[in-house]
Design an enzyme around this catalytic site. Sequence first.
Site, mmCIF file in Angstrom:
data_model
loop_
_atom_site.group_PDB
_atom_site.id
_atom_site.type_symbol
_atom_site.label_atom_id
_atom_site.label_comp_id
_atom_site.label_asym_id
_atom_site.label_seq_id
_atom_site.Cartn_x
_atom_site.Cartn_y
_atom_site.Cartn_z
ATOM 1 N N LEU A 10 0.864 -1.176 0.000
ATOM 2 C CA LEU A 10 0.000 0.000 0.000
ATOM 3 C C LEU A 10 0.901 1.226 0.000
ATOM 4 O O LEU A 10 2.095 1.124 0.269
ATOM 5 C CB LEU A 10 -0.900 0.007 1.240
ATOM 6 C CG LEU A 10 -1.943 -1.111 1.304
ATOM 7 C CD1 LEU A 10 -2.623 -1.131 2.664
ATOM 8 C CD2 LEU A 10 -2.977 -0.943 0.202
ATOM 9 N N SER A 11 0.331 2.402 -0.270
ATOM 10 C CA SER A 11 1.192 3.590 -0.321
ATOM 11 C C SER A 11 1.921 3.788 1.005
ATOM 12 O O SER A 11 3.052 4.238 1.032
ATOM 13 C CB SER A 11 0.395 4.837 -0.704
ATOM 14 O OG SER A 11 -0.600 5.104 0.249
ATOM 15 N N GLU A 12 1.261 3.428 2.128
ATOM 16 C CA GLU A 12 1.930 3.540 3.432
ATOM 17 C C GLU A 12 1.543 2.386 4.345
ATOM 18 O O GLU A 12 0.379 1.949 4.358
ATOM 19 C CB GLU A 12 1.525 4.831 4.166
ATOM 20 C CG GLU A 12 1.784 6.096 3.403
ATOM 21 C CD GLU A 12 3.241 6.495 3.307
ATOM 22 O OE1 GLU A 12 4.063 5.950 4.077
ATOM 23 O OE2 GLU A 12 3.553 7.346 2.465
ATOM 24 N N THR A 13 2.521 1.935 5.117
ATOM 25 C CA THR A 13 2.262 1.057 6.254
ATOM 26 C C THR A 13 2.785 1.770 7.489
ATOM 27 O O THR A 13 3.929 2.241 7.512
ATOM 28 C CB THR A 13 2.959 -0.301 6.088
ATOM 29 O OG1 THR A 13 2.408 -0.954 4.923
ATOM 30 C CG2 THR A 13 2.757 -1.185 7.293
#
Length: 288
Positions: free
Chosen positions: A44-47
Amino acid sequence: MQIPIFTVDAFTNRPFSGNPAAVCLLENDLDEDLHQKIATEMNLSETAFIRKLHPGDDFTKSSCFGLRWFTPANEVPLCGHATLASAAVLFHIQKNTNSVLKFVTLSGELKARKVEDHIVLDLPLYLTYPQVLQEVEELLKAAVGDMIVQDLRYSPDTKKLLVRLSDAYERSLLEELQVNAQRFLSAENTGKVKGLILTLKGNSSGKHKGYDFYSRYFAPWYGVLEDPVTGSAHAVLSSYWSEQLGKKEMLAFQCSRRGGELKISLCNDGRVDIAGQIAVVLKGNLTF
């Protein structure tokens, strides 16, 4: 090892829109290399990784936690939507009893608070400065072709380039614009741009009235071709549009395919409150 993990769609109240972030709750310290491996796996774009700052801390009762953010490619210094998602996991899933949560991050201390059905993030506000066209001409061509650019700004603190398209354009044009963000990497040769914001003034009439400005955000330098809804970009956009519109309270919409809404309120202390809603779409455990 088992780590509780959640996927939360941020800046939306509907599943499968807004910006998804994975959130991991760390009971114990994690080997440094595992943060990146997990973020790459989640893709995902961020974790986000929430960690306890003291051995006696509790996800339900404590009010201050450590927080780090990783894209599939590397760690980043600030991520708004993953902070919103992290606060949502603590408030809504862990049933944290505090009204305000503090996060110790690479961008200093960030706060999140519950206000009715929104979570409000207290973020740094980043100023922008006029940018010379010649320096970024190739990058602009790769991003918007021959579209008319009304203003060009640069935020040195965040390394984001803000490109304001002509007020003559409609929101639909920004939404339909085909952008090959991979080309930005070779077109940007100054080394100073790490994120590109396309933005457009809101329209006070028509079916989308009510939004003060629109945007799209691209960060191929961090392995994110297009980010659906970006809190950190709005920490830059807020200062720009507040100055342009003479407003401290604004409503913004990020025109990605998933789309997301942000309520903005500039504070007097050089910071900005950015509020959004969330939808939790996945609860589980990482096992390894």
